[in-house]
Scaffold this motif. Sequence first.
Motif, PDB file in Angstrom:
ATOM      1  N   GLY A 233       0.582  -1.167  -0.080  1.00 53.91           N
ATOM      2  CA  GLY A 233       0.016  -0.159   0.022  1.00 53.91           C
ATOM      3  C   GLY A 233       0.773   1.165  -0.017  1.00 53.91           C
ATOM      4  N   LYS A 234       2.088   1.143   0.629  1.00 55.73           N
ATOM      5  CA  LYS A 234       2.966   2.343   0.464  1.00 55.73           C
ATOM      6  C   LYS A 234       3.931   2.458  -0.556  1.00 55.73           C
ATOM      7  N   GLY A 235       3.806   1.226  -1.139  1.00 56.79           N
ATOM      8  CA  GLY A 235       4.781   1.409  -2.558  1.00 56.79           C
ATOM      9  C   GLY A 235       6.053   0.748  -1.976  1.00 56.79           C
ATOM     10  N   THR A 236       6.306   0.155  -1.163  1.00 60.36           N
ATOM     11  CA  THR A 236       7.435  -0.097  -0.522  1.00 60.36           C
ATOM     12  C   THR A 236       7.560  -1.839  -0.429  1.00 60.36           C
ATOM     13  N   LEU A 237       6.966  -2.592  -1.130  1.00 61.38           N
ATOM     14  CA  LEU A 237       6.886  -3.894  -1.173  1.00 61.38           C
ATOM     15  C   LEU A 237       8.344  -4.482  -1.031  1.00 61.38           C
ATOM     16  N   ALA A 238       9.220  -3.833  -1.787  1.00 63.44           N
ATOM     17  CA  ALA A 238      10.425  -4.480  -2.227  1.00 63.44           C
ATOM     18  C   ALA A 238      11.286  -4.473  -0.919  1.00 63.44           C
ATOM     19  N   GLU A 239      11.039  -3.840   0.294  1.00 57.89           N
ATOM     20  CA  GLU A 239      11.565  -4.303   1.467  1.00 57.89           C
ATOM     21  C   GLU A 239      11.429  -5.363   2.150  1.00 57.89           C
ATOM     22  N   ALA A 240      10.193  -6.270   1.780  1.00 57.76           N
ATOM     23  CA  ALA A 240      10.012  -7.480   2.386  1.00 57.76           C
ATOM     24  C   ALA A 240      10.687  -8.620   1.840  1.00 57.76           C
ATOM     25  N   GLY A 241      11.081  -9.561   2.780  1.00 54.99           N
ATOM     26  CA  GLY A 241      11.903 -10.463   2.677  1.00 54.99           C
ATOM     27  C   GLY A 241      11.619 -12.021   2.676  1.00 54.99           C
ATOM     28  N   ALA A 242      10.266 -12.294   2.978  1.00 58.54           N
ATOM     29  CA  ALA A 242       9.873 -13.524   3.143  1.00 58.54           C
ATOM     30  C   ALA A 242       8.424 -13.634   2.772  1.00 58.54           C
TER      31      ALA A 242
END
Length: 349
Positions: A233-242
């Motif tokens: 929702g914030k446009g920062t899905l690239a931060e997720a690792g799992a």
Amino acid sequence: MSRPRLAVAVSVAALVTAATAVAVPLSAQAGPEAAAATYGETTSVGVHNAYEKDKYEYFADALDSGASLLELDVWTNIVGKGWRVSHSNPTGNDNNCENAASPEELRTKKRDQTLDGCLADMRAWHDANPGHPPVLIKVEMKDGFYDKADRGPDELDTLLGEKLGDALLRPADVVGGHATLDEAVGAAGWPDRDALAGKFVIELIPGTLEEGNPVDDLWTDEEYAGHLRDLAGKGTLAEAGAFPAVHGAEKGDPRTERYEEALRPWFVLFDGDASTFTGGEIDTAWYRENGYLVVMTDAHKVAPEIDGTSPTEQEARDRVTQLAASHASFTTSDWASLPSVLSMVVPRG
């Protein structure tokens, strides 16, 4: 949202005829079909609790085994420091990880390290074997996340990124230009296995203590799925690792009753007992048709039951073939002594 606690009934498994699948490792196949096989079109083999010293002296040995899935148990509670890796000690570490800083340090250092050390070993091993087949690391969060002690989803993402770097397959890599994981695997499927060479995939499931805790109404699966939703929702899905997994085999779509609608599209991994999945009440083809990955545990307990640690090689191979016919993506047991079986990759379904 507090989800209902659904009891998982274990039914007697029906025998799937071995003739319904051909147990030919993909590496032995010829032609473009083998090269183009996606991560969702294959069945491979994993080791339960691969961090235990009675299975492998060092975690690097587990990685060397050829297994496509290795399991770690992680504790986060406040009575111990950091992310502990242990089966039954909630306050300390009991494992074969050594926190190697380079390939040269593998199998040279003191074991019983935190999750940081296991991830460091994975990176060091990766650096020595940069083109290795994809390895799914199944993380059982024994007592769940503990955000108050800085052991929450954000901190896990940071740790995974710092330790694994470009060897980590992130949810954003699968989502691509789609809105959710579900939409992505339904439309485009998983990447080709060749494209995933050198990658680790992190699966998260709620742990035994967490699932049995009457005051815990936010388990790992739901918490991390909400984390993915919020990052997207914030446009920062690239931060997720799992990747969170639905834990426990059930008939139908188990997401419907467990999670609020906004969370359901973030689950594309399903993890449960092989005997329940193959007991005749669950349409396992539904998972394959929708691009979902399925981890079938305790493979040895499917009828006819075979030894959980040291079956004959043919018995183990036949079991992998049997579960491939039931659309398993991964079969797991404690077959650490059978590397020729652990390295099997066969067509799914």
